[in-house]
Design a protein around this motif. Structure first.
Motif, short mmCIF file in Angstrom:
data_model
loop_
_atom_site.label_atom_id
_atom_site.label_comp_id
_atom_site.label_asym_id
_atom_site.label_seq_id
_atom_site.Cartn_x
_atom_site.Cartn_y
_atom_site.Cartn_z
N SER B 26 0.84 -1.21 0.00
CA SER B 26 0.00 0.00 0.00
C SER B 26 0.86 1.23 0.00
N LEU B 29 -3.05 6.20 -1.83
CA LEU B 29 -4.39 5.66 -2.04
C LEU B 29 -4.37 4.33 -2.78
N LEU B 202 -7.96 1.12 -5.33
CA LEU B 202 -7.87 2.56 -5.08
C LEU B 202 -8.84 2.89 -3.95
N GLY B 203 -8.29 3.40 -2.86
CA GLY B 203 -9.13 3.69 -1.70
C GLY B 203 -9.91 2.46 -1.24
N ASN B 205 -11.06 0.08 -3.16
CA ASN B 205 -11.92 -0.47 -4.21
C ASN B 205 -11.07 -1.13 -5.29
N ALA B 237 -7.41 10.45 -8.02
CA ALA B 237 -8.16 10.24 -6.77
C ALA B 237 -7.67 11.21 -5.69
N GLU B 238 -6.35 11.45 -5.66
CA GLU B 238 -5.81 12.43 -4.71
C GLU B 238 -6.40 13.80 -4.98
N TRP B 242 -9.86 11.86 -2.33
CA TRP B 242 -10.26 10.55 -1.79
C TRP B 242 -9.45 10.29 -0.53
N GLN B 243 -10.01 9.52 0.36
CA GLN B 243 -9.30 9.14 1.58
C GLN B 243 -9.09 7.63 1.60
N GLN B 244 -7.93 7.22 2.06
CA GLN B 244 -7.68 5.79 2.18
C GLN B 244 -8.46 5.24 3.37
N LYS B 245 -9.21 4.17 3.10
CA LYS B 245 -9.94 3.54 4.22
C LYS B 245 -8.98 2.55 4.86
N ARG B 246 -8.40 2.94 5.95
CA ARG B 246 -7.36 2.10 6.54
C ARG B 246 -7.68 1.83 8.00
#
Lengths: 468, 330
Positions: B26, B29, B202-203, B205, B237-238, B242-246
């Protein structure tokens, strides 16, 4: 002496110094507490020139011998000498001590003709400041009209400082600086004078000098033309250290040769590491000190350490050389290798390969209760970006407070590392050359020393910072 | 999930049959799940790498490219949507996957011009190529088999506008200013020994799956996909914030270093399982498979499933090349 002041100096020294900076206070504190040590910072190999200027300003206030200052100034490059001395004009320092220092350091410099040719205005302004407007005018008059009184005056004020007593050379330079007509014999001066008439004859002069000549004498000439004539700025040209260069050569295109070498040597009775073979012992390097203390090093040898283009294999090679130099200098070092085609602890030379779990590496290093942890990595944290930052927070939360440094092998100091910083809470050290292992050793020395440095530690620190 | 030499034990079925996932990587994103062939198979097959053996002979007229496989004995699978750039000539890109037999020179008449107002035709070159950004690829695949060199210009124009770049069918207007940022994706993801492909997220997905015939092929093509295709999607996406779902760790509950290590392993494992499940689900979808061109004993297959599209190259039942993707940023 409190070691934290030295640490703060190390953290600040690469960045330009502002007059209101905290760094100015650090300089004052160092100068007052350890003046004998402080004078050596004038020749600190990695400090920004603004720090050297600050050192000079502070030293001019002390009782340090002028001759000692002069000796150290002569260790600097000629343009760096001028940049440092220029602080005397910038801060309007008017003191006979400063005046004598400038005259001896500049007029007695071997490369004064080159310096005068390419930085005419700065040299002339500095001389005019230390001599005073009236003396400078008298010197111009004496140069223009030869009289016996004038000669005596020139001798007393200027010519006695001439390099190796070459008064004719200094006279010529002074004429050039003051705009008095003269018969030119110095090639550097002749080139600039010729370029005033025809810019093409100035080919090979620095861009800044040519731009100045263009502005004054050839305003209609295009910048593109000037750029074509200008010399390449060698300070931007990357040069590997000998060990790094040798390793890069081994890596690039000769990977099979490395494997063959490894297998043949394993078969033989000599079980010497390939890296040790490439890397001379620290004794052959300029006296790296032997340090004690528990140091943990996390070495990233993942695929990304190969890099690409002109940087090909540079990060991996430099990281391996730094590791080897550190290992040789340290009594106790725990190595945690991440990635790589082979184990560095065995006799093989590993190639960068695979992934590096930096967060796990850091956790293991911290578990060994090291006094300092070094992460040598390109900073591409891809196991899960952000985990190192999380682990650093967790370590602090769990009470582990030893310093942790991210060491990044860089090809050029101008590289943008903002997106490769592993955590805001650990300092990042960009190192471009194997000689800069001294930067890491200085940090180790300070991390493992008691709060108050001993004389011996101070001496070691001085040795680490001032070798050029 | 058991890890063995950086691979996990789970084997996919369906579309990605015989492939196993590796350790998730990772960066920002973008997540990349490396794919390996199950069991031990030769890291080099009979297929040559396009970077070494694909030659652009020339562009005789706008929209037509002549490509050559320089290998004497081995066939070449040309990855989908590759583009060539030259100064002073109109840049071109292909619209589909191609197979070239050993030594074959192929005239491709359904290529795209990707530089609207530049005159001049591409000359002979054996050079590095790019892969079209993901945001262009769905439309580019739809337009395969058609004539008209300018047919991708409106899509490029719309794509550039997402970046706030001047209008026009000029892909280089996106690539030039963003190149230094795209290059980061080359180094941010590690290529692993024996790796033959990757799934991209991506994020969180699933965005695309790419597979090559062997590890040598992937070593060449993987970084190009990372930089130009999926890296470009991550940049966009940046830009869209977009936010990374982490998953993160509750540090308050951490008592010691062992605790911290355990928590870290758990969240990583959880995240990895979530990604693998997404690929597993994609692989088991009922894909519409339309056989296309057949060449050198290989079958090119068009693939469709909902918003997903792509192509594969198969040797009988064996999957040699695969590129399936979707644009989730539209």
């Amino acid at each position: 002496m409190d070691k934290h002041i030295f640490l703060r100096y190390l953290e600040n020294r690469r960045a330009p110094l502002g007059r209101q900076d905290e760094a100015v206070q650090i300089h004052k504190a160092l100068c007052e507490a350890v003046p004998a040590f402080y004078q050596h910072l004038l020749v600190d190999a990695l400090s920004h020139v603004s720090h050297k200027r600050e050192v000079l300003v502070n030293l001019l206030e002390t009782q340090i011998e002028r001759q000692r200052l002069l000796e150290m100034l002569r260790q600097l490059q000629v343009d760096e000498t001028l940049a440092v001395l220029d602080v005397i004009r910038d801060l309007r320092i008017n003191r006979s001590r400063a005046r004598e220092l400038v005259l001896e350091a500049l007029l007695g410099h071997e490369h004064l003709p080159t310096l005068a040719a390419v930085k005419r205005q700065r040299v002339a302004h500095l001389l005019r400041h230390v001599l005073g407007e009236r003396t400078w005018s008298s010197i111009k008059r004496s140069l223009a009209h030869e009289t016996s009184e004038g000669e005596v005056f020139l001798q007393r004020e200027m010519l006695r400082y001439a390099w190796q007593g070459d008064r004719a050379r200094l006279r010529e330079i002074l004429c050039f600086l003051s705009g008095v007509p003269f018969n030119v014999t110095q090639p550097d001066l002749a080139k600039v004078l010729a370029a005033r008439l025809d810019i093409n004859r100035g080919q090979g002069l620095p861009m800044q000098t040519l731009s100045g000549l263009r502005g004054s004498y050839h305003p209609k000439l295009s910048f593109r033309h000037v750029r074509r004539l200008a010399a390449q700025n060698v300070s931007y040209t990357h040069r590997d250290g000998p060990l790094t260069a040798a390793l890069r050569e081994r890596f690039s295109g000769k990977q099979n040769a490395i494997e063959q070498l490894a297998s043949s040597e394993q078969a033989s009775d000599g079980q010497k590491s390939k890296l040790e073979e490439t890397t001379p012992s620290p004794e052959s390097d300029k006296a790296l000190p032997t340090l004690t203390g528990r140091v943990a090093l996390v070495l990233d040898l993942s695929q990304s350490m190969v890099s690409s283009g002109e940087r090909l294999y540079h990060p991996a090679a430099l990281a391996l050389v730094l590791t080897s130099l550190l290992r040789a200098s340290l009594g106790e070092m725990q190595l945690y290798q991440l990635g790589g085609s082979a184990d560095l602890a065995t006799t093989e030379l590993p190639r960068p390969e695979g992934v590096a779990d930096l967060a796990q590496g850091l956790l293991k290093a911290a578990s060994a209760r090291a006094q300092i942890v070094l992460l040598i990595t390109d900073g591409y944290e891809n196991f899960r970006q952000g985990d190192v930052a999380l682990v650093v927070q967790g370590l602090r939360h769990a009470g582990y407070n030893a310093p942790i440094y991210q060491v990044v092998p860089v090809y050029a100091q101008a590289e943008d590392l903002s997106f490769r910083r592993l955590s805001e809470n650990i300092p990042l050290l960009p190192l471009g050359h194997e000689q800069e292992v001294r930067e890491i050793l200085a940090r180790i020395l300070l991390a493992t020393a008691d709060e108050q440095l001993t004389e011996q530690e101070l001496h070691q620190l001085q040795g680490l910072l001032v070798v050029r | 999930m058991i890890q063995q030499n950086g691979r996990t034990a789970t084997c996919f079925q369906g579309l990605l049959n015989e492939l196993v996932p590796g350790q998730l990587q990772s960066w920002g994103l973008l997540d990349v799940l490396p794919l390996f062939l199950q069991g031990q198979r030769a890291s080099k097959t009979r297929f040559v790498s396009p970077l070494e053996h694909l030659k652009l002979v020339r562009v005789p007229t706008y929209g037509t490219m002549i490509l050559q496989n320089e290998a004497v004995q081995e066939p070449l699978i040309v990855p989908m949507h590759i583009g060539f750039f030259q100064v002073g000539a109109q840049n071109h890109a292909t619209s589909r996957t191609l197979v070239l037999q050993a030594g074959e020179t192929l005239t491709v008449e359904d290529a795209f011009c990707i530089q609207a107002t530049q005159g001049g035709l591409l000359q002979e070159a054996q050079q590095r190529f790019i892969v079209l950004p993901l945001g262009l690829r769905t439309e580019a695949l739809k337009l395969r088999g058609q004539s008209g060199y300018s047919r991708l210009w409106p899509t490029i124009d719309a794509y550039n506008r997402r970046y706030g770049i001047t209008r026009g069918g000029h892909l280089e207007r996106f690539l030039r200013p963003y190149f230094h940022r795209l290059m980061r994706f080359r180094h941010a993801f590690e290529l692993l020994p024996e790796q033959v492909g990757a799934a991209y997220f991506l994020g969180g997905n699933l965005l695309g799956v790419e597979v090559g015939p062997d590890a040598a092929y992937w070593q060449d093509v993987g970084p190009i996909l990372n930089i130009y295709s999926y890296g470009a999607a991550a940049l966009l996406a940046e830009r869209y914030r977009w936010q990374q779902k982490r998953q993160t760790i509750d540090l308050e509950s951490v008592k010691n270093l062992d605790d911290l290590e355990r928590c870290l392993s758990e969240v990583r494992q959880q995240e990895m399982l979530e990604r693998v499940d997404l690929v597993y689900a994609l692989s088991n979808l009922a894909w519409k498979q339309i056989p296309g061109e057949q060449k050198a004993g290989l079958q090119i297959v068009d693939l469709e499933q909902g918003e997903w599209s792509g192509q594969s190259v198969q040797d009988g039942e064996k999957l040699l090349y695969l590129s399936v993707f979707r644009d989730i940023l539209v």
